[in-house]
Motif scaffolding. Structure first.
Motif, PDB file in Angstrom:
ATOM      1  N   GLU A   7       0.916  -1.139   0.047  1.00 35.65           N
ATOM      2  CA  GLU A   7       0.098  -0.020  -0.130  1.00 35.65           C
ATOM      3  C   GLU A   7       0.949   1.060   0.255  1.00 35.65           C
ATOM      4  O   GLU A   7       1.895   1.023   0.586  1.00 35.65           O
ATOM      5  N   THR A  11      -3.884  -0.299  -3.945  1.00 37.50           N
ATOM      6  CA  THR A  11      -5.175   0.110  -4.129  1.00 37.50           C
ATOM      7  C   THR A  11      -5.135   0.908  -5.273  1.00 37.50           C
ATOM      8  O   THR A  11      -6.097   0.657  -6.187  1.00 37.50           O
ATOM      9  N   ALA A  40     -11.841   3.528  -3.710  1.00 34.58           N
ATOM     10  CA  ALA A  40     -10.976   3.440  -2.592  1.00 34.58           C
ATOM     11  C   ALA A  40      -9.916   4.435  -3.078  1.00 34.58           C
ATOM     12  O   ALA A  40      -8.972   4.909  -2.194  1.00 34.58           O
TER      13      ALA A  40
END
Lengths: 343, 343
Positions: free
Chosen positions: B108, B112, B120
């Motif tokens: 991350e 995402t 998101a």
């Protein structure tokens, strides 16, 4: 008569066209744009560079918006010996500040400065000079700083010539600045000196506006005066050191284009000249070599001249210049005169 | 005949004088320089400001070299919704880099981004966006970066209009830029966006050259490529955050003069407008207010418009504008059309 009248009109029209074309393309008339330069390889290099970059028929033609030329200041555009002018200003400021900051009289390096012992002052290491600069160039608004430098410049005099520092610019280099601008180049100062300091006088001395002065940058902090007025205060913090690798880095940040010509006089300018030379097409890289002890100073240690701590020109830089095809400007052999006050 | 000839010459001379005077003082002919603006207080404020600062007979006359005008970019000169264009570029770069940096698929916030889940992605906090910017805007030479952005701009399209981002500039604001320049003002972009990013297209889109683009600055490092060629590599380091107090601080550093006019659209521009307004004489401070949901977007939360995370315009800013006499430009009421592709 009608015919004569038409002829006059035609001549007028052609003349105005010639005049317009000359303006648009920055063409020169036949007067020498560099009268303080002796005929020789340095002058020839400058004229040839301007010719090939501005002649539309040349394969090395450069479009006007790309014409950027950068000039170091201390030792390249004006005298830097026996000491950088900004350091002289900072030493003066120590005296002014000491009237209120009484601790200066007991604390080094300020104590040494206040003693007035020129020899001891000359020996202060860079760390001490940085401390002096941080203390003397901060804590006031940018407008107060400008006004103070402006005032100091009207009274301070160079120890050798007993003239204001502002008269100690090199006439041949001012001719280069004018010649470049007349041919559509945007001229920038890229100096290791303080950006705010040089901006105070660059427009008057060199015709270079504040936004074209790139230098070492101290922080400024935005805030509000007691009356609520928004102000910028100078901070004792070095944001950018515009020397060595800092020069091409600052050029990228402040200009965003690679220069076509770059002028310097010491190792602090080396990376700027390398970066300039790495571009394609015609590029002009020149170093001012101080070898005229009679009219100015002579220092190296390149070519056997005396060594110096201020604006040194080591043999390694001289050798790199020769190897890379940069021009070394001999003040003695390439210039007819150094200052405009000389006969 | 001689007399007639003289008369013709006199008329010609007078005409050329008029033409020269018009050029020198940037006088306009009678055509409207702001045709996309409705008649009203905003248009009136711009015209009046230009009149009093350029008319030599005006007590508020400003000499040409002092005429500086600064413009925020995102939301002031072009569309910033639903997301800043530069963020869209960074998200794209994550995908490109992930082909080599396989760890992105597991880590991350890159994971995402690579998921393609727009909801998101839209929720990523500023810290994550900064990490993405640092990773995607660094490690390449400044020339490689320029070429990559240029290429992306030719293919990327805005999700609503399905047109290149470069077509989403505000026509009325481009008219202001041209109008200012025709009257001797130097126009600068002063953006919170990345300076290098905006410089890629500012000349083509707005007629603003790289050296007149001030923005948030990432570090660059001078070094040598394997073949010895000097290069500048972009570093994952933020040198200057050109938002809020950073705007007047950067203006001082990059321009060195206080602007006479400043345009913005959100709290990041507040200090720039305050600093501009604190100067003497005529000063013009304007804020673009996005209240035209039909032709563009409507967001506040000022004046009861919906809130947003991108380019917010809070009521406090609106109130400060009213209190200080800044002009608020209503896109709905002050502009006839927003984009040049509209009829």
């Amino acid at each position: 008569m009608l015919i004569r009248c038409r002829r006059v009109l035609t001549v007028l029209a052609v003349l105005s066209l010639v005049s317009l074309t000359g303006q648009a393309f920055g063409q020169q008339d036949n007067t020498d744009p560099l009268p303080s330069w002796k005929e020789g390889p340095a002058k020839q290099a400058i004229r040839e560079f301007v010719r090939v970059t501005t002649d539309r028929a040349s394969p090395k033609y450069v479009s006007p918006e790309q014409r950027i030329a950068t000039f170091d200041q201390d030792g390249t555009l004006w005298v830097e010996h026996p000491m950088y002018t900004q350091v002289m200003y900072c030493l003066h400021r120590v005296g002014v500040l000491a009237k209120k900051k009484l601790e200066f009289w007991k604390r080094e390096p300020f104590k040494t400065v206040l003693s007035g012992d020129r020899r001891a002052i000359a020996k202060l290491p860079p760390k001490d000079l940085e401390e002096i600069a941080a203390a003397t160039l901060s804590g006031i608004t940018v407008e107060e700083f400008n006004a103070d430098v402006r005032q100091w410049l009207t009274t301070a005099k160079h120890p050798r010539w007993k003239r204001p520092y502002t008269e100690l610019t090199y006439l041949p280099m001012r001719e280069v600045l004018s010649y470049f601008r007349a041919n559509g180049f945007k001229t920038y100062i890229v100096t290791g000196g303080g950006q705010d300091f040089v901006r105070v006088y660059a427009e008057q001395l060199y015709g270079i506006p504040p936004e074209q002065v790139v230098g070492s940058v101290g922080g400024t902090k935005f805030g509000y005066a007691k009356d609520g007025r928004p102000i910028l205060i100078k901070e004792p913090k070095l944001l950018l050191n515009d020397n060595n690798a800092g020069k091409p880095e600052s050029i990228h940040m402040m200009i965003g284009r690679r220069p076509y010509a770059a002028f310097g006089n010491s190792p602090g300018d080396r990376q700027m000249l390398e970066y300039t030379g790495a571009g394609d097409g015609a590029r002009l890289m020149m170093l001012v070599f101080h070898d005229d002890v009679k009219h100015e100073y002579a220092y190296g240690p390149a070519q056997g001249l005396p060594n110096t701590k201020v604006g040194t020109f080591p043999q390694a830089l001289y050798d790199e210049a020769v190897q890379r095809g940069w021009s070394v400007i001999s003040m003695k052999n390439d210039w007819k005169r150094v200052f405009s006050f000389e006969k």
